[in-house]
Design a protein around this motif. Sequence first.
Motif, PDB file in Angstrom:
ATOM      1  N   GLU A   1      16.790   6.293 -48.436  1.00 57.86           N
ATOM      2  CA  GLU A   1      18.308   6.167 -48.185  1.00 57.86           C
ATOM      3  C   GLU A   1      19.282   6.473 -46.795  1.00 57.86           C
ATOM      4  O   GLU A   1      19.943   5.896 -46.322  1.00 57.86           O
ATOM      5  CB  GLU A   1      19.050   6.853 -49.474  1.00 57.86           C
ATOM      6  CG  GLU A   1      18.908   6.220 -50.713  1.00 57.86           C
ATOM      7  CD  GLU A   1      19.133   6.919 -51.792  1.00 57.86           C
ATOM      8  OE1 GLU A   1      19.524   6.342 -53.085  1.00 57.86           O
ATOM      9  OE2 GLU A   1      19.700   7.954 -51.841  1.00 57.86           O
TER      10      GLU A   1
ATOM     11  N   ARG B   1      17.313   6.632 -44.099  1.00 58.98           N
ATOM     12  CA  ARG B   1      16.955   5.591 -43.061  1.00 58.98           C
ATOM     13  C   ARG B   1      17.694   4.380 -42.978  1.00 58.98           C
ATOM     14  O   ARG B   1      17.811   3.933 -42.084  1.00 58.98           O
ATOM     15  CB  ARG B   1      15.391   5.492 -43.122  1.00 58.98           C
ATOM     16  CG  ARG B   1      14.577   6.929 -42.962  1.00 58.98           C
ATOM     17  CD  ARG B   1      13.239   7.031 -43.295  1.00 58.98           C
ATOM     18  NE  ARG B   1      12.727   8.569 -43.036  1.00 58.98           N
ATOM     19  CZ  ARG B   1      11.502   8.763 -43.348  1.00 58.98           C
ATOM     20  NH1 ARG B   1      10.542   7.835 -43.634  1.00 58.98           N
ATOM     21  NH2 ARG B   1      11.016   9.907 -43.044  1.00 58.98           N
ATOM     22  N   PHE B   2      17.748   3.777 -44.237  1.00 59.77           N
ATOM     23  CA  PHE B   2      18.913   2.861 -44.502  1.00 59.77           C
ATOM     24  C   PHE B   2      20.223   3.088 -43.829  1.00 59.77           C
ATOM     25  O   PHE B   2      20.614   2.205 -42.973  1.00 59.77           O
ATOM     26  CB  PHE B   2      19.047   2.481 -45.868  1.00 59.77           C
ATOM     27  CG  PHE B   2      19.636   1.362 -46.222  1.00 59.77           C
ATOM     28  CD1 PHE B   2      18.886   0.077 -46.209  1.00 59.77           C
ATOM     29  CD2 PHE B   2      20.846   1.094 -46.505  1.00 59.77           C
ATOM     30  CE1 PHE B   2      19.433  -1.054 -46.528  1.00 59.77           C
ATOM     31  CE2 PHE B   2      21.774  -0.060 -46.595  1.00 59.77           C
ATOM     32  CZ  PHE B   2      20.849  -1.252 -46.632  1.00 59.77           C
ATOM     33  N   HIS B   3      20.665   4.212 -43.878  1.00 56.03           N
ATOM     34  CA  HIS B   3      21.859   4.503 -43.015  1.00 56.03           C
ATOM     35  C   HIS B   3      21.550   4.516 -41.718  1.00 56.03           C
ATOM     36  O   HIS B   3      22.678   3.930 -40.811  1.00 56.03           O
ATOM     37  CB  HIS B   3      22.233   6.171 -43.662  1.00 56.03           C
ATOM     38  CG  HIS B   3      23.539   6.645 -42.688  1.00 56.03           C
ATOM     39  ND1 HIS B   3      24.755   6.116 -42.720  1.00 56.03           N
ATOM     40  CD2 HIS B   3      23.252   7.557 -41.593  1.00 56.03           C
ATOM     41  CE1 HIS B   3      25.392   6.905 -41.752  1.00 56.03           C
ATOM     42  NE2 HIS B   3      24.608   7.808 -41.120  1.00 56.03           N
TER      43      HIS B   3
ATOM     44  N   MET C   1      19.592   2.745 -40.043  1.00 55.50           N
ATOM     45  CA  MET C   1      19.329   1.256 -39.687  1.00 55.50           C
ATOM     46  C   MET C   1      20.895   0.502 -39.747  1.00 55.50           C
ATOM     47  O   MET C   1      21.020  -0.107 -38.569  1.00 55.50           O
ATOM     48  CB  MET C   1      18.651   0.504 -40.791  1.00 55.50           C
ATOM     49  CG  MET C   1      18.405  -0.899 -40.595  1.00 55.50           C
ATOM     50  SD  MET C   1      17.368  -1.569 -41.743  1.00 55.50           S
ATOM     51  CE  MET C   1      18.116  -1.513 -43.368  1.00 55.50           C
TER      52      MET C   1
END
Lengths: 236, 236
Positions: B181, B183-185, B187
């Motif tokens: 989560e 790392r998604f942020h 990205m």
Amino acid sequence: MTALKEHSSTSTTTARRKRRKQASAVSGPARERILQAAEHLFAEHGMSGVGLRTITAAAKVNLAAISYHFGSKDGLLEALFAARAAPIAEERMRLLAECTKAADGSPALENILDAFVRPTLTLGPQTPQGGHAFGRLRARLATEPERLARKILAKAFDHSSKMFIEAIVAALPEIPRPDIEWRFHFMLGSMFYTMANSGRIQALTDGRCDPGDAQRALHHMIPFLAAGFRSPPVPE
Amino acid sequence: MTALKEHSSTSTTTARRKRRKQASAVSGPARERILQAAEHLFAEHGMSGVGLRTITAAAKVNLAAISYHFGSKDGLLEALFAARAAPIAEERMRLLAECTKAADGSPALENILDAFVRPTLTLGPQTPQGGHAFGRLRARLATEPERLARKILAKAFDHSSKMFIEAIVAALPEIPRPDIEWRFHFMLGSMFYTMANSGRIQALTDGRCDPGDAQRALHHMIPFLAAGFRSPPVPE
DNA sequence: ACATCAAACAAACGACTGTTTAATCTACCC
DNA sequence: GGGTAGATTAAACAGTCGTTTGTTTGATGT
């Protein structure tokens, strides 16, 4: 204004304008209260989203005080950056020098990235909604194609950014410069989006992920970015 | 307005409001011209940076046409997203399904990330200054803490974002969900900053790095992000 | 030919925009 | 005390803001 030397005789309007440009140095408490109010309001609603009356009301200051101390609304933004950005850029350079020295001239990539991002996420007073007002404002301006925003950001952060690109290039001799530059751009994006703390990732993860928590954000961010920087250069 | 069933007798103002809320379905060319003008102007100057008069002038339409077709300025923004965001979210899901099927249910991380980012950087008409107007607008709204912006972005992209988080979680079983989560942020940040194409990285690199070049941006971005996602989970 | 209704229109609404003016207050130096 | 530079003030400036008004246009269906 701070330097009211010659009062008129000649063209009152233009003369007054010039005088106001160089507002700085000495200042009463009103000046600082305006800066603080503007910092928060610009951050939350953007430059064009706040009127001078809202700012002066929040700062408990007369409307004309902004023209008096800063010359114009744009001048206020410039003064705000002059006051808030310098400490961040300086702390960046200080941390870079520190970790460079500690590693005998070849610091670890992680330490370089940390030195770059940390001051941005930690310096300055925390806001009630999480994160720092000035960080939010920077993030806003970073997505702004407007000339003034570009000029102000460049003036405040170009030097330290270029120094860090060089440091990363030196730390990763096997990665070509163009790749480093692209990756630096992606890092800026992650950093700005964390500073903006728009609440989107909290909503997507039921609050588990909170960019307003600077320590945890850095804890996840630095290894993520380091791995990206270290990945093999892209072909062609 | 689109549905003028009951004409008054009772409170004219509120009745007219309600009628206008549901402006949709049928539409002349004026409606589309307004959307196009708003797309570019909102993207360049932000919601509060453009007046309705500027928009209607650019669209060669009467001032009242915006109230007539969209109810309000906010309604115009909502309609703009309804028109522009859906194709992007759909293409995302289509590409995800495609690469999932092609890999017998377990697509490579790179393909997932590409499916997520690509539509955002490529769909829609290119602007003269590089990049896509709607992308710029999205990037702007992404740094916006305002309630309306959050609501609109969530409505348009929450579903596809959540599906992609699940897909990444499934593709990286050794990485705990909280790390994914975060790392998604990060990205999202890199993606938005690329969409914004503020010109900053061009300035820092003497034009070598140009986020307006969608193909090259993706070419560098996907491996960078994939390496970040795959890095070992952070301790604690 | 007439009725109907979405679409477009000019004009005005009050509120708010950034900026400027000139008067007033405050504090310090001579 | 008088003088005066700096800071602060209320009031007004000319515009622009988003929104609402009542009317007219132009095409559709009867």
